[in-house]
Design an enzyme around this catalytic site. Structure first.
Site, PDB file in Angstrom:
ATOM      1  CE  LYS A 177      17.318 108.195  34.547  1.00 27.51           C
ATOM      2  NZ  LYS A 177      16.157 107.943  34.321  1.00 27.51           N
ATOM      3  CD  GLN A 206      13.444 105.412  35.431  1.00 30.52           C
ATOM      4  OE1 GLN A 206      14.194 106.194  35.855  1.00 30.52           O
ATOM      5  NE2 GLN A 206      13.201 105.206  34.557  1.00 30.52           N
ATOM      6  CG  ASP A 242      12.573 112.640  32.808  1.00 28.88           C
ATOM      7  OD1 ASP A 242      13.770 112.603  31.987  1.00 28.88           O
ATOM      8  OD2 ASP A 242      12.023 111.706  33.302  1.00 28.88           O
TER       9      ASP A 242
END
Ligand code: NAP
Length: 288
Positions: free
Chosen positions: A59, A103, A126
């Site tokens: 990412k 994460q 997200d």
């Protein structure tokens, strides 16, 4: 999209579509920079899970490749709740951070829901904050979750409008199944959601003009169930002795489907691309 010989599905090339999305985002980032805004993504990794470290590393790399600022935070597995929440608070306040990605999974003892709810919904790239989930349910603008957005983008690559199609989603998780179902509904598909208590999965799937498989079980979707000409999007990512496989029996399904995504190389590459797209969206909203 590559055409294969007649009678076989066209394979939707997720790698190529993801590259196209990244190129679009790169252009948007360049335009934002001319207006004095450099989109920035903060990534937070707690602990030393090797798979998570690879995901976060990818990412950050792609972020830099498309010209966005990347701020990486690596915290030890022993990090306490207060310390992690304090970092999220700091990132919420920072003007140069437009997107925050924590994460998952977090090490035992840390509550992922609490951490996600602490993220400013405007920076929740997200799309997992309850405020953004609620906006999806309400059909109002908000940051949408990345993998489901990637699924929709792959459907769009076929050029087929989901409006009026019978769509069958296998899986009802908060991460994939439910949001995909809502996004298909938003696009006026008639949606059936299947799960482990569904009485006759084959009967449901055989009615699907569009099938999204997100069960996490290799072979859960049998090739013989696919309606001829259907669009089949396989989200499943299963590590087996034979390598990485999806939920759909690819070879058998390819003989019946009109379009199909492979695993790997289908939905997988889309998730990070849509994360970048969400970060550019979040930065654009702030630049207004
Ligand atoms: P999950 O939380 O385990 O949910 C799986 C869902 O599928 C559940 O709703 C479950 O039903 C249903 N299910 C499982 N086996 C089934 C079966 N045999 N028949 C019908 N329904 C079945 O998984 P997830 O997080 O949604 O992920 C699903 C898959 O997508 C996994 O393989 C995951 O690795 C993959 N994934 C890929 C990406 C990506 O490519 N970027 C991103 C996210 C997830 P119940 O609710 O009844 O238990």
């Amino acid at each position: 999209m590559a055409d294969t010989e007649s009678g076989r599905a066209r394979v939707i090339d997720g790698k190529a579509v993801a590259a196209k999305v990244r190129a679009e985002v790169r252009e948007r980032v360049a335009a934002l920079k001319t207006r004095g805004v450099e989109p920035g993504l903060a990534t937070v990794l707690v602990g030393d899970d090797p798979a998570s470290a690879i995901y976060v590393g990818n990412k950050e790399r792609i972020c830099r490749e498309i010209g966005m600022a990347s701020f990486g935070f690596r915290l030890p597995a022993t990090t306490g709740r207060a310390e992690l929440l304090a970092l999220v608070d700091e990132l919420n306040r920072r003007d140069d951070v437009h997107g925050i990605l924590v994460q998952l999974p977090l090490p035992a003892g840390l509550d992922a829901n609490e951490v996600i709810e602490r993220i400013d919904p405007a920076k929740d790239v997200d799309g997992l904050h309850p405020a953004n989930q609620g906006r999806l349910l309400a059909g109002t603008p908000g940051l949408r979750p990345c993998t489901p957005s990637g699924v929709m983008r792959l459907v769009d690559e076929t050029g087929v409008d989901p409006k009026g199609l019978q769509a069958v989603v296998v899986g009802r998780s908060l991460l994939v199944g439910k949001p995909v179902a809502l996004m298909l509904l938003e696009r006026h598909a008639t949606v059936t959601i299947c799960h482990t208590r569904t009485r006759d999965l084959g009967a449901e799937i055989s009615r699907g003009d569009l099938v999204v498989a997100a069960a996490g079980k290799p072979g859960a979707v049998r090739g013989e169930w696919i309606k001829p000409g259907a669009i089949v999007i396989d989200v499943g990512t299963n590590r087996t002795e034979a390598g990485l496989v999806g939920d759909v029996e690819f070879a058998a399904a390819s003989l019946r489907a009109g379009w199909i995504t492979p695993v790997p190389g289908g939905v997988g590459p889309m998730t990070i691309a849509m994360l970048m797209s969400n970060t550019a969206d979040a930065a654009s909203r702030r630049a207004r």
